[in-house]
Write a protein that holds these residues in place. Sequence first.
Motif, short mmCIF file in Angstrom:
data_model
loop_
_atom_site.label_atom_id
_atom_site.label_comp_id
_atom_site.label_asym_id
_atom_site.label_seq_id
_atom_site.Cartn_x
_atom_site.Cartn_y
_atom_site.Cartn_z
N THR A 48 -2.60 4.99 -5.19
CA THR A 48 -4.00 5.82 -4.99
C THR A 48 -3.57 7.28 -5.21
OG1 THR A 48 -5.00 4.37 -3.52
CG2 THR A 48 -5.94 6.43 -3.73
N LEU A 78 0.98 -1.06 0.02
CA LEU A 78 -0.02 0.00 0.08
C LEU A 78 0.93 1.26 0.19
CD1 LEU A 78 -3.00 0.85 0.04
CD2 LEU A 78 -2.69 0.84 2.68
N VAL A 111 -4.92 -0.87 -8.72
CA VAL A 111 -4.26 -2.00 -8.20
C VAL A 111 -3.50 -2.77 -9.21
CG1 VAL A 111 -4.55 -4.49 -7.32
CG2 VAL A 111 -6.25 -2.49 -6.67
N LEU A 152 -13.19 -3.75 -2.74
CA LEU A 152 -11.86 -4.11 -2.30
C LEU A 152 -11.60 -5.28 -1.32
CD1 LEU A 152 -10.52 -0.53 -1.05
CD2 LEU A 152 -9.31 -2.11 -3.01
N ILE A 203 -1.16 -1.12 -4.36
CA ILE A 203 -1.93 -0.28 -4.87
C ILE A 203 -1.46 1.16 -4.67
CG2 ILE A 203 -3.85 0.90 -3.33
CD1 ILE A 203 -4.85 -1.64 -2.54
N TYR A 227 0.16 -7.95 -5.02
CA TYR A 227 -0.60 -6.63 -5.31
C TYR A 227 0.27 -5.50 -4.68
CZ TYR A 227 -4.20 -10.11 -6.80
OH TYR A 227 -4.69 -10.93 -7.38
N VAL A 246 -8.30 4.36 -6.96
CA VAL A 246 -7.49 3.42 -6.74
C VAL A 246 -7.21 2.39 -7.56
CG1 VAL A 246 -7.20 1.62 -4.82
CG2 VAL A 246 -8.56 3.66 -4.23
#
Length: 324
Positions: free
Chosen positions: A126, A55, A165, A218, A124, A122, A163
């Motif tokens: 944003t 993140l 991914v 999500l 992310i 993954y 967002v």
Amino acid sequence: MKKLITLTTLSVALLASGCTNVPKTTPPTLGADYELEKSAANPSPKGAQANKVVLFDVEDGGLAAVKEAKLDNTIKSQLDRSIRNGGGQVVDRDLASGLKEEIKRSIMAGEGSYQGAPVADYAIITKVSNATYGSSFDEAWVDDDGDKHPAECDYSASVSATVNVYTLPELKRVKSLDSEDSASTSEETRSSDCGGINYGGLLRSAAKDSMVDIKGQLKSFFAPVGYVTGAKLYELDEGQVVLKTSLTSDLGAKPGGGVEIARVQPNGDRYKVVEGEIGKPVLQSGANVVVEKASADKIKIGDEVSLDYSCSFMGCKFDEAIGQ
């Protein structure tokens, strides 16, 4: 007002208790084995696994309000919460900060893959595209019944973000969620100069709500993935079949919970096959999932099983308010 309160109370009761009876899948309810084909992509499925997510810090888009109101913390906190509540694992933030520039360079260069350490499944990224606020003044007025209404200052703020991914190490964008929400408040005033409020709180509230709006998507996306390992006839209903899966309670499986069963092709493409409902009890070895017999022939051993965290008919904000 009484009807509204009654409807809301009923809605809370339905969501808390479940709208249907949870199917019982104890040994006496399970019949003979139901033969399923084996998936070409995963013929020998193993146990369930949680998705690991990097993140990154939120990109402010050059908007001063994002930094002033510290929206980065609000958005990351809400994303972190949604991912963890859905059973995903968020990689240590210190490690994530060192990876962001490497991954962004790979994306910009079109390299097609990330060559660094395999720390997550993954990533992310944003970006906030809008963070605005303002006020308006309403003069005092008298309604048709003669009731007097004082002058008011109305304050509002809105936040929009995207967002994205990406898979690791492939750096393929597999999900893009646009979120937008607003927050407002008002106060009585004797002056038309509506400048007596700190907009940080409203901006943070709008940012949080914008993330709540997409939390169901999500949570479902990052929910741990289990696999279909077998199937049996269901003695309580000849029109249904019980699937044995590797999705455990430690990974969020609960009696009555909805699941999505998906097929992964040898080339990596994934598509939904059917939906099912988790029976009770959830065994330590994995949940039993009840599906319609008419759909069972579409399922193969090795197909993915993931929890469905879609928001209820009352909406994501309502679910958040009652702790769902």
